[in-house]
Design a protein around this motif. Structure first.
Motif, PDB file in Angstrom:
ATOM      1  N   ILE A 180      60.740 -16.294  33.881  1.00  0.00           N
ATOM      2  CA  ILE A 180      61.889 -15.670  33.210  1.00  0.00           C
ATOM      3  C   ILE A 180      61.437 -14.523  32.303  1.00  0.00           C
ATOM      4  O   ILE A 180      62.062 -13.458  32.265  1.00  0.00           O
ATOM      5  CB  ILE A 180      62.673 -16.733  32.400  1.00  0.00           C
ATOM      6  CG1 ILE A 180      63.410 -17.681  33.354  1.00  0.00           C
ATOM      7  CG2 ILE A 180      63.658 -16.078  31.430  1.00  0.00           C
ATOM      8  CD1 ILE A 180      63.985 -18.912  32.684  1.00  0.00           C
ATOM      9  N   THR A 181      60.331 -14.719  31.602  1.00  0.00           N
ATOM     10  CA  THR A 181      59.890 -13.702  30.642  1.00  0.00           C
ATOM     11  C   THR A 181      59.015 -12.617  31.268  1.00  0.00           C
ATOM     12  O   THR A 181      59.060 -11.467  30.841  1.00  0.00           O
ATOM     13  CB  THR A 181      59.119 -14.349  29.480  1.00  0.00           C
ATOM     14  OG1 THR A 181      58.005 -15.103  30.005  1.00  0.00           O
ATOM     15  CG2 THR A 181      60.011 -15.270  28.684  1.00  0.00           C
ATOM     16  N   ARG A 182      58.230 -12.966  32.287  1.00  0.00           N
ATOM     17  CA  ARG A 182      57.309 -11.981  32.873  1.00  0.00           C
ATOM     18  C   ARG A 182      57.915 -11.257  34.070  1.00  0.00           C
ATOM     19  O   ARG A 182      57.758 -10.052  34.221  1.00  0.00           O
ATOM     20  CB  ARG A 182      56.012 -12.672  33.319  1.00  0.00           C
ATOM     21  CG  ARG A 182      55.281 -13.400  32.211  1.00  0.00           C
ATOM     22  CD  ARG A 182      54.892 -12.487  31.082  1.00  0.00           C
ATOM     23  NE  ARG A 182      54.203 -13.230  30.029  1.00  0.00           N
ATOM     24  CZ  ARG A 182      53.945 -12.726  28.820  1.00  0.00           C
ATOM     25  NH1 ARG A 182      54.347 -11.498  28.514  1.00  0.00           N
ATOM     26  NH2 ARG A 182      53.312 -13.455  27.917  1.00  0.00           N
ATOM     27  N   VAL A 183      58.581 -12.002  34.950  1.00  0.00           N
ATOM     28  CA  VAL A 183      59.160 -11.388  36.158  1.00  0.00           C
ATOM     29  C   VAL A 183      60.595 -10.939  35.901  1.00  0.00           C
ATOM     30  O   VAL A 183      61.174 -10.215  36.701  1.00  0.00           O
ATOM     31  CB  VAL A 183      59.091 -12.399  37.331  1.00  0.00           C
ATOM     32  CG1 VAL A 183      59.520 -11.760  38.642  1.00  0.00           C
ATOM     33  CG2 VAL A 183      57.663 -12.962  37.478  1.00  0.00           C
ATOM     34  N   ARG A 184      61.151 -11.349  34.752  1.00  0.00           N
ATOM     35  CA  ARG A 184      62.518 -10.981  34.359  1.00  0.00           C
ATOM     36  C   ARG A 184      63.576 -11.531  35.316  1.00  0.00           C
ATOM     37  O   ARG A 184      64.601 -10.878  35.582  1.00  0.00           O
ATOM     38  CB  ARG A 184      62.674  -9.456  34.257  1.00  0.00           C
ATOM     39  CG  ARG A 184      61.673  -8.791  33.340  1.00  0.00           C
ATOM     40  CD  ARG A 184      61.819  -9.236  31.921  1.00  0.00           C
ATOM     41  NE  ARG A 184      60.841  -8.573  31.051  1.00  0.00           N
ATOM     42  CZ  ARG A 184      60.547  -8.986  29.829  1.00  0.00           C
ATOM     43  NH1 ARG A 184      61.156 -10.039  29.321  1.00  0.00           N
ATOM     44  NH2 ARG A 184      59.657  -8.364  29.086  1.00  0.00           N
ATOM     45  N   VAL A 185      63.316 -12.709  35.875  1.00  0.00           N
ATOM     46  CA  VAL A 185      64.340 -13.365  36.686  1.00  0.00           C
ATOM     47  C   VAL A 185      65.376 -13.965  35.730  1.00  0.00           C
ATOM     48  O   VAL A 185      65.008 -14.647  34.765  1.00  0.00           O
ATOM     49  CB  VAL A 185      63.724 -14.494  37.537  1.00  0.00           C
ATOM     50  CG1 VAL A 185      64.797 -15.157  38.406  1.00  0.00           C
ATOM     51  CG2 VAL A 185      62.588 -13.952  38.392  1.00  0.00           C
ATOM     52  N   PRO A 186      66.667 -13.726  35.955  1.00  0.00           N
ATOM     53  CA  PRO A 186      67.688 -14.334  35.071  1.00  0.00           C
ATOM     54  C   PRO A 186      67.536 -15.852  35.027  1.00  0.00           C
ATOM     55  O   PRO A 186      67.292 -16.479  36.067  1.00  0.00           O
ATOM     56  CB  PRO A 186      69.007 -13.915  35.728  1.00  0.00           C
ATOM     57  CG  PRO A 186      68.672 -12.678  36.496  1.00  0.00           C
ATOM     58  CD  PRO A 186      67.258 -12.857  36.983  1.00  0.00           C
ATOM     59  N   PRO A 187      67.677 -16.445  33.830  1.00  0.00           N
ATOM     60  CA  PRO A 187      67.482 -17.903  33.699  1.00  0.00           C
ATOM     61  C   PRO A 187      68.332 -18.725  34.658  1.00  0.00           C
ATOM     62  O   PRO A 187      67.872 -19.731  35.193  1.00  0.00           O
ATOM     63  CB  PRO A 187      67.864 -18.176  32.241  1.00  0.00           C
ATOM     64  CG  PRO A 187      67.622 -16.889  31.535  1.00  0.00           C
ATOM     65  CD  PRO A 187      67.950 -15.816  32.530  1.00  0.00           C
ATOM     66  N   LEU A 188      69.582 -18.304  34.876  1.00  0.00           N
ATOM     67  CA  LEU A 188      70.463 -19.062  35.768  1.00  0.00           C
ATOM     68  C   LEU A 188      69.880 -19.134  37.178  1.00  0.00           C
ATOM     69  O   LEU A 188      69.784 -20.205  37.788  1.00  0.00           O
ATOM     70  CB  LEU A 188      71.856 -18.417  35.798  1.00  0.00           C
ATOM     71  CG  LEU A 188      72.889 -19.097  36.699  1.00  0.00           C
ATOM     72  CD1 LEU A 188      73.238 -20.471  36.181  1.00  0.00           C
ATOM     73  CD2 LEU A 188      74.153 -18.239  36.815  1.00  0.00           C
ATOM     74  N   ILE A 189      69.451 -17.983  37.709  1.00  0.00           N
ATOM     75  CA  ILE A 189      68.906 -17.937  39.077  1.00  0.00           C
ATOM     76  C   ILE A 189      67.563 -18.663  39.138  1.00  0.00           C
ATOM     77  O   ILE A 189      67.285 -19.430  40.059  1.00  0.00           O
ATOM     78  CB  ILE A 189      68.759 -16.467  39.525  1.00  0.00           C
ATOM     79  CG1 ILE A 189      70.134 -15.813  39.589  1.00  0.00           C
ATOM     80  CG2 ILE A 189      68.045 -16.379  40.867  1.00  0.00           C
ATOM     81  CD1 ILE A 189      70.097 -14.325  39.852  1.00  0.00           C
ATOM     82  N   MET A 190      66.727 -18.431  38.118  1.00  0.00           N
ATOM     83  CA  MET A 190      65.394 -19.036  38.115  1.00  0.00           C
ATOM     84  C   MET A 190      65.482 -20.561  38.116  1.00  0.00           C
ATOM     85  O   MET A 190      64.799 -21.245  38.890  1.00  0.00           O
ATOM     86  CB  MET A 190      64.648 -18.566  36.857  1.00  0.00           C
ATOM     87  CG  MET A 190      63.219 -19.060  36.767  1.00  0.00           C
ATOM     88  SD  MET A 190      62.189 -18.319  38.023  1.00  0.00           S
ATOM     89  CE  MET A 190      61.639 -19.797  38.869  1.00  0.00           C
ATOM     90  N   THR A 191      66.331 -21.094  37.258  1.00  0.00           N
ATOM     91  CA  THR A 191      66.362 -22.559  37.135  1.00  0.00           C
ATOM     92  C   THR A 191      67.166 -23.229  38.252  1.00  0.00           C
ATOM     93  O   THR A 191      66.970 -24.404  38.518  1.00  0.00           O
ATOM     94  CB  THR A 191      66.909 -22.975  35.752  1.00  0.00           C
ATOM     95  OG1 THR A 191      68.197 -22.393  35.536  1.00  0.00           O
ATOM     96  CG2 THR A 191      65.967 -22.527  34.650  1.00  0.00           C
ATOM     97  N   ILE A 192      68.058 -22.476  38.920  1.00  0.00           N
ATOM     98  CA  ILE A 192      68.680 -23.020  40.140  1.00  0.00           C
ATOM     99  C   ILE A 192      67.616 -23.173  41.219  1.00  0.00           C
ATOM    100  O   ILE A 192      67.561 -24.166  41.948  1.00  0.00           O
ATOM    101  CB  ILE A 192      69.830 -22.106  40.625  1.00  0.00           C
ATOM    102  CG1 ILE A 192      71.060 -22.276  39.733  1.00  0.00           C
ATOM    103  CG2 ILE A 192      70.200 -22.433  42.072  1.00  0.00           C
ATOM    104  CD1 ILE A 192      72.215 -21.370  40.097  1.00  0.00           C
TER     105      ILE A 192
END
Length: 326
Positions: A121-133
């Motif tokens: 989430i912090t390094r690749v900047r994936v939105p938390p919603l998408i990352m944790t799904i």
């Protein structure tokens, strides 16, 4: 919905018109009504038993409050609970770990799972919603793959003390939850860490320009969420005496419902640990109270949903009038 006039809001003490206070008042009224219809509902034994049942979700709700205050979300916590439970049983039964080491290992696995969430989430900047799904599916798949649909049983008797024992007449896991509440509450209300969370949630860009460690703080809260899932898995396995890959399924929704009902803004920047606890207690006791009064199945879900909507509307109305009152 009219609740209090602006003049009344201006005259009332600030604590009186807080979301948490209003929610606690609604909780007391709901408990009194349910107590009238069910004699065993307000007994000490029943209330302590409900405390035992809500501990796993409560442990997850503490770091989830931190995450949502920053404007993020973690939908993978239920899957991390399942993965940690499997790793506890698998490392003890198949890898030959002593059980205390297996517990520490499982909690560590949870920390690593949360760290991976935070890192991407912090390094690749994936939105938390998408990352944790994505990791919700990944971690659940790992749990099912490692377990091969086999459960682990026959834990030694001492292992069940955490999930089924009592200390000074109070369920053991409630002491763990109480310690977590105190630590989380102080961290959020009294430390630089807590103020950083609010700053990130209110305006992340401004927080970065102010020199706050935004990425490091977000990485920490997601790692804490994973560690809490590991502890929750330990308590859960100890309570139900077995390990299965489907453990923790659906926990993420209960956790988020408790946090948001407790007044934490889903958009970030606002919320308290105390509000989360009131929200958690309200949901658990409503489920129990309705079941004891004979309300079952879909009707329970409808009643709880109606109470959640009413609580949110009243709190929003109160907040708006307080702003008008200045």
């Amino acid at each position: 919905m009219a609740v209090l006039a602006p003049d009344m809001c201006r005259a009332a003490p600030r604590w009186f018109v807080r979301h948490e206070t209003l929610l606690a008042a609604i909780l007391v009224i709901a408990l009194a009504i349910l107590g009238l219809f069910s004699e065993p509902f307000l007994t000490v034994d029943n209330l302590l038993n409900q405390g035992r049942l809500m501990t796993e979700v409560g442990l997850l709700a503490l770091p989830m409050t931190f995450i949502i205050i920053t404007g993020g979300i973690d939908l993978s916590v239920g899957s991390i609970v399942g993965l940690c439970a499997i790793m506890l049983g698998y490392s003890w039964k198949n890898l030959g770990f002593p059980l205390p080491l297996a517990i520490v290992f499982a909690i560590g696995v949870g920390g690593v799972a949360g760290f991976i969430n935070g890192l991407l989430i912090t390094r690749v900047r994936v939105p938390p919603l998408i990352m944790t799904i994505a990791t919700l599916a990944l971690y659940r798949g790992l749990a099912e793959g490692i377990s091969q649909a086999r459960s682990v049983r026959n834990y030694p008797e001492w292992f069940f003390f955490t999930g089924q024992g009592e200390l000074f007449g109070v369920p053991t896991q409630l002491w763990i939850l109480l310690a977590g509440i105190i630590v989380a509450g102080i961290a959020l209300d009294r430390t630089t860490f807590g103020r950083t969370l609010y700053a990130i949630g209110n305006n992340e860009t401004a927080a970065r320009f102010s020199g706050l460690p935004v990425d490091r703080t977000k990485l920490l809260v997601y790692t804490l969420s994973g560690l809490a899932a590991g502890v929750s898995a330990w308590v859960l396995v100890s309570r139900v005496t077995t390990t299965r890959s489907d453990m923790g399924t659906g926990y993420e929704l209960d956790v988020i419902a408790a946090v948001v009902l407790g007044g934490t803004s889903i958009f970030g920047g606002a919320g308290t640990i105390w509000g989360t606890i009131v929200g958690l207690v309200m949901i658990q006791l409503l489920k129990n109270g309705l079941a004891l009064t004979g309300v079952k199945g879909d009707a329970t879900i409808i009643v709880i949903g109606a109470v959640l909507i009413a609580s949110t509307l009243i709190a929003s109305s109160l907040h708006g009038r307080r702003e008008v009152a200045g």
